[in-house]
Design a protein around this motif. Sequence first.
Motif, PDB file in Angstrom:
ATOM      1  N   LEU A  23       1.107 -17.198  -6.499  1.00  0.00           N
ATOM      2  CA  LEU A  23      -0.459 -16.790  -5.665  1.00  0.00           C
ATOM      3  C   LEU A  23      -0.403 -17.655  -4.512  1.00  0.00           C
ATOM      4  CD1 LEU A  23      -4.004 -16.636  -7.311  1.00  0.00           C
ATOM      5  CD2 LEU A  23      -3.586 -18.036  -5.190  1.00  0.00           C
ATOM      6  N   VAL A  24      -0.468 -16.842  -3.217  1.00  0.00           N
ATOM      7  CA  VAL A  24      -0.355 -17.268  -2.039  1.00  0.00           C
ATOM      8  C   VAL A  24      -1.592 -16.934  -1.278  1.00  0.00           C
ATOM      9  CG1 VAL A  24       0.854 -17.080   0.129  1.00  0.00           C
ATOM     10  CG2 VAL A  24       1.999 -16.647  -2.076  1.00  0.00           C
ATOM     11  N   THR A  25      -2.239 -18.053  -0.742  1.00  0.00           N
ATOM     12  CA  THR A  25      -3.552 -18.111  -0.097  1.00  0.00           C
ATOM     13  C   THR A  25      -3.255 -17.693   1.419  1.00  0.00           C
ATOM     14  OG1 THR A  25      -3.854 -20.316   0.427  1.00  0.00           O
ATOM     15  CG2 THR A  25      -4.734 -19.344  -1.485  1.00  0.00           C
ATOM     16  N   GLY A  26      -3.840 -17.241   2.418  1.00  0.00           N
ATOM     17  CA  GLY A  26      -3.709 -16.817   3.863  1.00  0.00           C
ATOM     18  C   GLY A  26      -2.123 -16.277   3.880  1.00  0.00           C
ATOM     19  N   ASP A  52      -9.979 -11.096   4.270  1.00  0.00           N
ATOM     20  CA  ASP A  52      -9.988  -9.900   5.258  1.00  0.00           C
ATOM     21  C   ASP A  52      -9.323  -8.936   4.039  1.00  0.00           C
ATOM     22  OD1 ASP A  52      -9.365  -7.705   6.741  1.00  0.00           O
ATOM     23  OD2 ASP A  52      -8.779  -8.853   8.283  1.00  0.00           O
ATOM     24  N   ALA A  53     -10.113  -8.063   3.286  1.00  0.00           N
ATOM     25  CA  ALA A  53      -9.835  -7.224   2.089  1.00  0.00           C
ATOM     26  C   ALA A  53      -8.959  -5.989   2.917  1.00  0.00           C
ATOM     27  CB  ALA A  53     -11.004  -6.519   1.712  1.00  0.00           C
ATOM     28  N   ALA A  54      -9.206  -5.507   3.762  1.00  0.00           N
ATOM     29  CA  ALA A  54      -8.606  -4.419   4.638  1.00  0.00           C
ATOM     30  C   ALA A  54      -6.925  -4.743   4.786  1.00  0.00           C
ATOM     31  CB  ALA A  54      -9.107  -3.725   5.467  1.00  0.00           C
ATOM     32  N   ARG A  55      -6.912  -5.818   5.619  1.00  0.00           N
ATOM     33  CA  ARG A  55      -5.548  -6.431   6.017  1.00  0.00           C
ATOM     34  C   ARG A  55      -4.712  -6.803   4.707  1.00  0.00           C
ATOM     35  NH1 ARG A  55      -4.349 -10.961  10.795  1.00  0.00           N
ATOM     36  NH2 ARG A  55      -2.465 -10.526  10.903  1.00  0.00           N
ATOM     37  N   LEU A  56      -5.425  -7.320   3.672  1.00  0.00           N
ATOM     38  CA  LEU A  56      -4.979  -7.689   2.460  1.00  0.00           C
ATOM     39  C   LEU A  56      -4.135  -6.725   1.648  1.00  0.00           C
ATOM     40  CD1 LEU A  56      -4.544 -10.164   0.596  1.00  0.00           C
ATOM     41  CD2 LEU A  56      -6.868  -9.745  -0.250  1.00  0.00           C
ATOM     42  N   GLU A  57      -4.953  -5.427   1.544  1.00  0.00           N
ATOM     43  CA  GLU A  57      -4.480  -4.412   0.665  1.00  0.00           C
ATOM     44  C   GLU A  57      -3.330  -3.909   1.364  1.00  0.00           C
ATOM     45  OE1 GLU A  57      -3.116  -2.403  -2.146  1.00  0.00           O
ATOM     46  OE2 GLU A  57      -4.898  -3.850  -2.193  1.00  0.00           O
ATOM     47  N   GLU A  58      -3.275  -3.816   2.924  1.00  0.00           N
ATOM     48  CA  GLU A  58      -2.285  -3.557   3.727  1.00  0.00           C
ATOM     49  C   GLU A  58      -1.099  -4.188   3.390  1.00  0.00           C
ATOM     50  OE1 GLU A  58      -1.162  -2.816   8.610  1.00  0.00           O
ATOM     51  OE2 GLU A  58      -3.121  -3.179   7.831  1.00  0.00           O
ATOM     52  N   THR A  59      -1.224  -5.656   3.393  1.00  0.00           N
ATOM     53  CA  THR A  59       0.035  -6.601   3.138  1.00  0.00           C
ATOM     54  C   THR A  59       0.377  -6.011   1.748  1.00  0.00           C
ATOM     55  OG1 THR A  59      -1.015  -8.033   4.916  1.00  0.00           O
ATOM     56  CG2 THR A  59       0.509  -8.697   3.395  1.00  0.00           C
ATOM     57  N   ALA A  60      -0.384  -6.230   0.744  1.00  0.00           N
ATOM     58  CA  ALA A  60      -0.060  -6.113  -0.420  1.00  0.00           C
ATOM     59  C   ALA A  60       1.074  -4.878  -0.615  1.00  0.00           C
ATOM     60  CB  ALA A  60      -1.055  -6.112  -1.405  1.00  0.00           C
ATOM     61  N   ALA A  61       0.649  -3.600  -0.091  1.00  0.00           N
ATOM     62  CA  ALA A  61       1.203  -2.375  -0.146  1.00  0.00           C
ATOM     63  C   ALA A  61       2.464  -2.591   0.430  1.00  0.00           C
ATOM     64  CB  ALA A  61       0.390  -1.119   0.344  1.00  0.00           C
ATOM     65  N   GLU A  62       2.538  -3.311   1.804  1.00  0.00           N
ATOM     66  CA  GLU A  62       3.958  -3.369   2.461  1.00  0.00           C
ATOM     67  C   GLU A  62       5.049  -4.018   1.506  1.00  0.00           C
ATOM     68  OE1 GLU A  62       3.084  -4.962   6.083  1.00  0.00           O
ATOM     69  OE2 GLU A  62       2.007  -3.440   6.975  1.00  0.00           O
ATOM     70  N   LEU A  63       4.270  -5.115   0.980  1.00  0.00           N
ATOM     71  CA  LEU A  63       5.512  -5.897   0.085  1.00  0.00           C
ATOM     72  C   LEU A  63       5.693  -5.081  -1.102  1.00  0.00           C
ATOM     73  CD1 LEU A  63       3.609  -9.222   0.420  1.00  0.00           C
ATOM     74  CD2 LEU A  63       5.793  -8.643   1.432  1.00  0.00           C
ATOM     75  N   ARG A  64       5.077  -4.354  -1.693  1.00  0.00           N
ATOM     76  CA  ARG A  64       5.286  -3.470  -2.965  1.00  0.00           C
ATOM     77  C   ARG A  64       6.370  -2.588  -2.511  1.00  0.00           C
ATOM     78  NH1 ARG A  64      -0.350  -3.744  -4.154  1.00  0.00           N
ATOM     79  NH2 ARG A  64      -0.568  -1.705  -3.113  1.00  0.00           N
ATOM     80  N   GLU A  65       6.046  -1.879  -1.561  1.00  0.00           N
ATOM     81  CA  GLU A  65       7.126  -0.789  -0.842  1.00  0.00           C
ATOM     82  C   GLU A  65       8.508  -1.375  -0.485  1.00  0.00           C
ATOM     83  OE1 GLU A  65       7.403   2.587   2.566  1.00  0.00           O
ATOM     84  OE2 GLU A  65       5.575   1.506   2.390  1.00  0.00           O
ATOM     85  N   ARG A  66       8.325  -2.432  -0.069  1.00  0.00           N
ATOM     86  CA  ARG A  66       9.747  -3.288   0.181  1.00  0.00           C
ATOM     87  C   ARG A  66      10.376  -3.761  -0.620  1.00  0.00           C
ATOM     88  NH1 ARG A  66      10.319  -7.578   5.372  1.00  0.00           N
ATOM     89  NH2 ARG A  66      12.670  -7.290   5.601  1.00  0.00           N
ATOM     90  N   TRP A  67       9.583  -4.408  -1.495  1.00  0.00           N
ATOM     91  CA  TRP A  67      10.308  -5.489  -2.452  1.00  0.00           C
ATOM     92  C   TRP A  67      10.267  -4.966  -3.843  1.00  0.00           C
ATOM     93  CZ3 TRP A  67      13.936  -7.842   0.147  1.00  0.00           C
ATOM     94  CH2 TRP A  67      13.480  -8.401   1.401  1.00  0.00           C
ATOM     95  N   GLY A  68       9.468  -3.904  -4.147  1.00  0.00           N
ATOM     96  CA  GLY A  68       9.094  -3.663  -5.524  1.00  0.00           C
ATOM     97  C   GLY A  68       8.223  -4.565  -6.362  1.00  0.00           C
ATOM     98  N   GLY A  69       8.434  -4.409  -7.592  1.00  0.00           N
ATOM     99  CA  GLY A  69       7.540  -5.475  -8.626  1.00  0.00           C
ATOM    100  C   GLY A  69       5.967  -5.179  -8.356  1.00  0.00           C
ATOM    101  N   ALA A  70       5.327  -6.159  -8.801  1.00  0.00           N
ATOM    102  CA  ALA A  70       3.805  -6.105  -8.802  1.00  0.00           C
ATOM    103  C   ALA A  70       3.454  -6.839  -7.636  1.00  0.00           C
ATOM    104  CB  ALA A  70       3.343  -6.406 -10.284  1.00  0.00           C
TER     105      ALA A  70
END
Length: 270
Positions: A23-26, A52-70
């Motif tokens: 779990l990572v904050t910021g 920042d919910a919008a930027r947060l979901e964008e970041t999460a999606a980028e990381l899932r696409e790049r690295w896989g996993g949950a």
Amino acid sequence: MTTPETSSPSSPSSPSPARPVALVTGPTAGIGRCFADQLAAGGHDLVLVSRDAARLEETAAELRERWGGAGGGLAAALADRDGMRRVEERLTDRARPVELLVNNAGFGLKKRFLDNDTDAETAMLDVLVTATLRLTHAALGPMVERGSGGVINVSSVAGFLPRGTYSAAKAWVNSFGEWAAHEYRDRGVTVMTLCPGFTKTEFHARMDVSRESAPSYLWLEADELVAEALRDYADRKVWSIPSKRYKAITAAARVVPNGLLQRFQAIGRK
């Protein structure tokens, strides 16, 4: 507000088999984003916390696409008690254990103490100190029960220097982290304090602090300091202070009397 944790198979409610959860904050920029990238690359599933919910979901999606996993987002403002409580609840969820907490969220105030209103000063204190205390407390309980896990608290070289309320807050983080590292080491839990100096991120830009405010050799690359921090964490170090130059600065600050440091800084402000 939270982004839905059950919206996809790669959400934090359904972690990949045998992948530890961090779990990572910021996590949407700077040091926090580097932690998210490098932890995901190293095989962690992620829970990302930001207001920042919008930027947060964008970041999460980028990381899932790049690295896989949950990986998913938990939108919460850490200066707000309700937001902080939602993050604490996630950290204490024994069914979905968090193996690593990175307390990275933070901000600074450019103005001097009497030029800031007390609400701004209190919000900074809540994010830098209260959130670090409460989230660490929430995470340590399950970790001590399991006999595994850890916390990385992102502090600052400023915590070794008498430079106003930001430095005072980071001095608390330093003291707290050093104590916790020794308190829980024999219980199988690692607590490490990371103390960056000037780093090339959005942090100083948001304070309207230019790169010319410090010599070029003092500016660090965020990805390099995070890589060093993760190596130090793997070695179960109490402190991670990136680069020889900042190790030298903090070593000197520990032995030079505060009164002398104050006089040097007063000269610099004239």
